[in-house]
Enzyme design. Sequence first.
Site, PDB file in Angstrom:
ATOM      1  N   HIS A  72       0.737  -1.148   0.059  1.00 12.79           N
ATOM      2  CA  HIS A  72       0.075   0.024  -0.142  1.00 12.79           C
ATOM      3  C   HIS A  72       0.815   1.287   0.003  1.00 12.79           C
ATOM      4  O   HIS A  72       1.631   1.421   1.039  1.00 12.79           O
ATOM      5  CB  HIS A  72      -1.175   0.061   1.390  1.00 12.79           C
ATOM      6  CG  HIS A  72      -2.126  -0.889   0.869  1.00 12.79           C
ATOM      7  ND1 HIS A  72      -3.377  -0.371   0.923  1.00 12.79           N
ATOM      8  CD2 HIS A  72      -2.224  -2.110   0.629  1.00 12.79           C
ATOM      9  CE1 HIS A  72      -4.122  -1.415   0.820  1.00 12.79           C
ATOM     10  NE2 HIS A  72      -3.646  -2.446   0.534  1.00 12.79           N
ATOM     11  N   TYR A 201      -8.992   6.340   6.900  1.00 12.63           N
ATOM     12  CA  TYR A 201      -9.253   6.632   8.468  1.00 12.63           C
ATOM     13  C   TYR A 201     -10.245   7.776   8.579  1.00 12.63           C
ATOM     14  O   TYR A 201      -9.799   8.893   7.813  1.00 12.63           O
ATOM     15  CB  TYR A 201      -7.646   7.124   9.013  1.00 12.63           C
ATOM     16  CG  TYR A 201      -6.767   6.124   9.254  1.00 12.63           C
ATOM     17  CD1 TYR A 201      -6.089   5.413   8.181  1.00 12.63           C
ATOM     18  CD2 TYR A 201      -6.763   5.432  10.426  1.00 12.63           C
ATOM     19  CE1 TYR A 201      -5.171   4.456   8.612  1.00 12.63           C
ATOM     20  CE2 TYR A 201      -5.724   4.462  10.750  1.00 12.63           C
ATOM     21  CZ  TYR A 201      -5.016   3.803   9.913  1.00 12.63           C
ATOM     22  OH  TYR A 201      -4.238   2.878  10.039  1.00 12.63           O
ATOM     23  N   PRO A 292      -4.521   0.841  18.812  1.00 14.04           N
ATOM     24  CA  PRO A 292      -4.340   0.553  17.432  1.00 14.04           C
ATOM     25  C   PRO A 292      -4.212   1.367  16.233  1.00 14.04           C
ATOM     26  O   PRO A 292      -3.723   1.182  15.272  1.00 14.04           O
ATOM     27  CB  PRO A 292      -5.301  -0.657  16.947  1.00 14.04           C
ATOM     28  CG  PRO A 292      -6.367  -0.099  17.928  1.00 14.04           C
ATOM     29  CD  PRO A 292      -5.671   0.483  19.388  1.00 14.04           C
ATOM     30  N   LYS A 296       0.880   0.147  14.902  1.00 10.85           N
ATOM     31  CA  LYS A 296       2.138   0.121  15.477  1.00 10.85           C
ATOM     32  C   LYS A 296       2.708  -1.145  16.221  1.00 10.85           C
ATOM     33  O   LYS A 296       3.573  -1.488  16.451  1.00 10.85           O
ATOM     34  CB  LYS A 296       2.742   1.135  16.284  1.00 10.85           C
ATOM     35  CG  LYS A 296       2.857   2.511  15.672  1.00 10.85           C
ATOM     36  CD  LYS A 296       4.181   2.316  14.668  1.00 10.85           C
ATOM     37  CE  LYS A 296       4.124   3.272  13.432  1.00 10.85           C
ATOM     38  NZ  LYS A 296       4.404   2.711  12.145  1.00 10.85           N
ATOM     39  N   TYR A 382       4.124   6.650  10.263  1.00 13.57           N
ATOM     40  CA  TYR A 382       3.283   5.382   9.662  1.00 13.57           C
ATOM     41  C   TYR A 382       4.061   4.320   9.003  1.00 13.57           C
ATOM     42  O   TYR A 382       3.752   3.140   9.424  1.00 13.57           O
ATOM     43  CB  TYR A 382       2.164   5.995   8.927  1.00 13.57           C
ATOM     44  CG  TYR A 382       0.898   4.885   8.884  1.00 13.57           C
ATOM     45  CD1 TYR A 382       0.056   5.058   9.516  1.00 13.57           C
ATOM     46  CD2 TYR A 382       0.941   4.085   7.877  1.00 13.57           C
ATOM     47  CE1 TYR A 382      -1.038   4.056   9.256  1.00 13.57           C
ATOM     48  CE2 TYR A 382       0.221   3.252   7.471  1.00 13.57           C
ATOM     49  CZ  TYR A 382      -1.055   3.140   8.253  1.00 13.57           C
ATOM     50  OH  TYR A 382      -2.292   2.327   8.177  1.00 13.57           O
TER      51      TYR A 382
HETATM   52  P1  FAD Z   1       1.284 -11.439  21.742  1.00 13.95           P
HETATM   53  O1  FAD Z   1       0.946 -11.522  20.116  1.00 13.95           O
HETATM   54  O2  FAD Z   1       0.212 -11.078  22.306  1.00 13.95           O
HETATM   55  O3  FAD Z   1       1.913 -12.870  21.890  1.00 13.95           O
HETATM   56  C1  FAD Z   1       2.365 -13.115  23.253  1.00 13.95           C
HETATM   57  C2  FAD Z   1       2.178 -14.619  23.429  1.00 13.95           C
HETATM   58  O4  FAD Z   1       2.494 -15.159  24.706  1.00 13.95           O
HETATM   59  C3  FAD Z   1       0.804 -15.277  23.053  1.00 13.95           C
HETATM   60  O5  FAD Z   1       0.742 -16.426  22.117  1.00 13.95           O
HETATM   61  C4  FAD Z   1       0.113 -15.733  24.310  1.00 13.95           C
HETATM   62  O6  FAD Z   1      -0.761 -16.873  24.432  1.00 13.95           O
HETATM   63  C5  FAD Z   1       1.406 -16.216  25.086  1.00 13.95           C
HETATM   64  N1  FAD Z   1       1.454 -16.225  26.416  1.00 13.95           N
HETATM   65  C6  FAD Z   1       0.661 -15.474  27.227  1.00 13.95           C
HETATM   66  N2  FAD Z   1       0.816 -15.860  28.713  1.00 13.95           N
HETATM   67  C7  FAD Z   1       1.694 -16.804  28.513  1.00 13.95           C
HETATM   68  C8  FAD Z   1       2.057 -17.812  29.586  1.00 13.95           C
HETATM   69  N3  FAD Z   1       1.962 -17.552  30.868  1.00 13.95           N
HETATM   70  N4  FAD Z   1       3.128 -18.843  29.443  1.00 13.95           N
HETATM   71  C9  FAD Z   1       3.287 -18.952  28.004  1.00 13.95           C
HETATM   72  N5  FAD Z   1       2.829 -18.102  26.877  1.00 13.95           N
HETATM   73  C10 FAD Z   1       2.052 -17.224  27.318  1.00 13.95           C
HETATM   74  N6  FAD Z   1      -0.070  -3.862  15.478  1.00 13.95           N
HETATM   75  C11 FAD Z   1       0.264  -3.610  14.468  1.00 13.95           C
HETATM   76  O7  FAD Z   1       1.568  -3.350  14.287  1.00 13.95           O
HETATM   77  N7  FAD Z   1      -0.462  -3.260  13.123  1.00 13.95           N
HETATM   78  C12 FAD Z   1      -1.875  -3.188  13.243  1.00 13.95           C
HETATM   79  O8  FAD Z   1      -2.500  -2.946  12.337  1.00 13.95           O
HETATM   80  C13 FAD Z   1      -2.346  -3.581  14.533  1.00 13.95           C
HETATM   81  N8  FAD Z   1      -3.770  -3.765  14.845  1.00 13.95           N
HETATM   82  C14 FAD Z   1      -4.271  -4.498  15.903  1.00 13.95           C
HETATM   83  C15 FAD Z   1      -5.536  -4.708  15.903  1.00 13.95           C
HETATM   84  C16 FAD Z   1      -6.009  -5.515  16.761  1.00 13.95           C
HETATM   85  C17 FAD Z   1      -7.617  -5.690  16.750  1.00 13.95           C
HETATM   86  C18 FAD Z   1      -5.451  -5.793  17.984  1.00 13.95           C
HETATM   87  C19 FAD Z   1      -5.874  -6.440  19.231  1.00 13.95           C
HETATM   88  C20 FAD Z   1      -4.009  -5.611  17.926  1.00 13.95           C
HETATM   89  C21 FAD Z   1      -3.518  -4.898  16.932  1.00 13.95           C
HETATM   90  N9  FAD Z   1      -1.927  -4.555  16.771  1.00 13.95           N
HETATM   91  C22 FAD Z   1      -1.478  -3.960  15.683  1.00 13.95           C
HETATM   92  C23 FAD Z   1      -1.076  -5.054  17.895  1.00 13.95           C
HETATM   93  C24 FAD Z   1      -0.413  -6.415  17.717  1.00 13.95           C
HETATM   94  O9  FAD Z   1      -1.275  -7.444  17.496  1.00 13.95           O
HETATM   95  C25 FAD Z   1       0.365  -6.760  18.914  1.00 13.95           C
HETATM   96  O10 FAD Z   1       0.938  -5.736  19.528  1.00 13.95           O
HETATM   97  C26 FAD Z   1       1.337  -8.001  18.637  1.00 13.95           C
HETATM   98  O11 FAD Z   1       0.189  -9.268  18.943  1.00 13.95           O
HETATM   99  C27 FAD Z   1       2.443  -8.104  19.836  1.00 13.95           C
HETATM  100  O12 FAD Z   1       3.084  -9.345  19.746  1.00 13.95           O
HETATM  101  P2  FAD Z   1       3.642  -9.829  20.764  1.00 13.95           P
HETATM  102  O13 FAD Z   1       4.400 -11.273  20.163  1.00 13.95           O
HETATM  103  O14 FAD Z   1       4.636  -9.227  21.695  1.00 13.95           O
HETATM  104  O15 FAD Z   1       2.341 -10.440  21.960  1.00 13.95           O
HETATM  105  C1  DHB Z   2      -5.789  -2.490  10.744  1.00 11.69           C
HETATM  106  C2  DHB Z   2      -5.494  -2.148  12.154  1.00 11.69           C
HETATM  107  C3  DHB Z   2      -5.000  -1.134  12.453  1.00 11.69           C
HETATM  108  O1  DHB Z   2      -4.754  -0.736  13.748  1.00 11.69           O
HETATM  109  C4  DHB Z   2      -4.786   0.157  11.606  1.00 11.69           C
HETATM  110  O2  DHB Z   2      -4.332   1.299  11.813  1.00 11.69           O
HETATM  111  C5  DHB Z   2      -4.897  -0.265  10.351  1.00 11.69           C
HETATM  112  C6  DHB Z   2      -5.410  -1.529   9.837  1.00 11.69           C
HETATM  113  C7  DHB Z   2      -5.992  -3.981  10.457  1.00 11.69           C
HETATM  114  O3  DHB Z   2      -6.272  -4.604  11.209  1.00 11.69           O
HETATM  115  O4  DHB Z   2      -6.259  -4.103   9.131  1.00 11.69           O
END
Ligand code: FAD
Ligand code: DHB
Length: 389
Positions: A72, A201, A292, A296, A382
Amino acid sequence: MRTQVGIIGAGPAGLLLSRLLALQGIDSVVLENRSREYVEARIRAGILEQHTVDTLTAAGVGDRLQRQGLEHRGIHLQYPGTRHTLDFPELCGRTVWVYGQTEVTKDLIRAQLDGGPPLLFEVSDVRPEDVDGDTPRVRFTDADGVPQVLECDVVAGTDGFHGPSRAVVQEAGGRLWERTYPYAWLGILADAAPATDELIYAWHPEGFALYSMRSPTVSRLYLQVDPSERIEDWSDERIWDALDTRMALEGWSVNRGPVTEKSILPMRSFVSAPMRRGRLFLAGDAAHIVPPTGAKGLNLAVADVTLLAQALVRLLQEKETDLVDSYSDRALARVWRCTHFSWWMTSMLHRSGDDFDAQLQLSQLRRVCSSEAAARELAENYTGLPLEL
Ligand code: FAD
Ligand code: DHB
């Protein structure tokens, strides 16, 4: 059991860290408390910065991303009567990619199970211990209910916001910063072709709306709602009607289709410092959460583990502590930059407060849509700032 790096959590941060370390000849074991099916089905982020794409590709897990990811070149910013396009390559020479976090996770899990380091699902009672000395360990119970001890040189806490690692760091002292926002996102996934080339947005007096996508046939859409709202009260029709209202533009409409998932997500900013205690290092959502709106969270997790992998290679192979000693400060510099950008995007686009606040938001939006300097500031943040700030 013994390994060099014990990794708690198989989200994108833990899985990518294990992969980056393996490529440098360092072994690890990843412990995950959920099942593989659960981890692979968790619908979350969708936007990857260029550095995230480059890191995944260099780590050998970018084939499907290169084939199925959608590049994009900008976003549309909208407020009633105006839809303005920000052209990222023109503003800052970079682009972003639409490729679901679920797909990133599936690619990493497949690579891991296909000859990579051990990845244990459905473990429980995970607890890092003795992290202040040189021989930390992780206690856990395996999927068969058998207590286990994983002896390590280093422990990585990549266990997300609800995992046990952050508390162990904070027990030795540290600081937390938190901001909860007076709104939440209602998100849907729909089998409908996106009616837009770029993400939209949209600011609207009734609340923010975001038009995103996962593929040429699947749309991902979000609506600002009150955090007290219950998903049961939002029929598909009510959701589509609200999207129609908030995204309205003459001669254009949202494409409807069967809704395959819907949920409400709270929004908060959260930072925990330092990101290290002795031989326990935090990365990703275990140390910080951003709202979100700036897309990031996943990208920050990837940036953290890229820095952490380099630092651990230097520690474990060259016995040099300089990079692990500076890891927390270097990671936090980027974390705060992204925390500010996410807060700024969130504050500009979500409705709360009174009419005075609304006028300030509209003034800021008009500024971004009319000043190249203001647009470039958004575009640079961004699409992703350099790994080291
Ligand atoms: P997580 O993905 O939370 O992984 C942590 C892992 O640890 C999980 O698998 C969990 O099950 C495991 N865990 C937890 N506790 C334990 C335990 N006690 N023992 C063993 N394992 C455990 N980010 C973006 O960059 N762009 C986006 O567009 C964006 N959109 C988002 C939209 C939504 C709806 C949401 C909810 C989040 C969004 N995010 C976005 C954020 C992004 O999803 C998170 O920042 C990302 O998942 C972080 O990764 P992580 O591996 O640090 O944590
Ligand atoms: C999506 C999530 C976001 O937080 C964003 O800023 C843009 C796109 C997505 O889930 O596609």
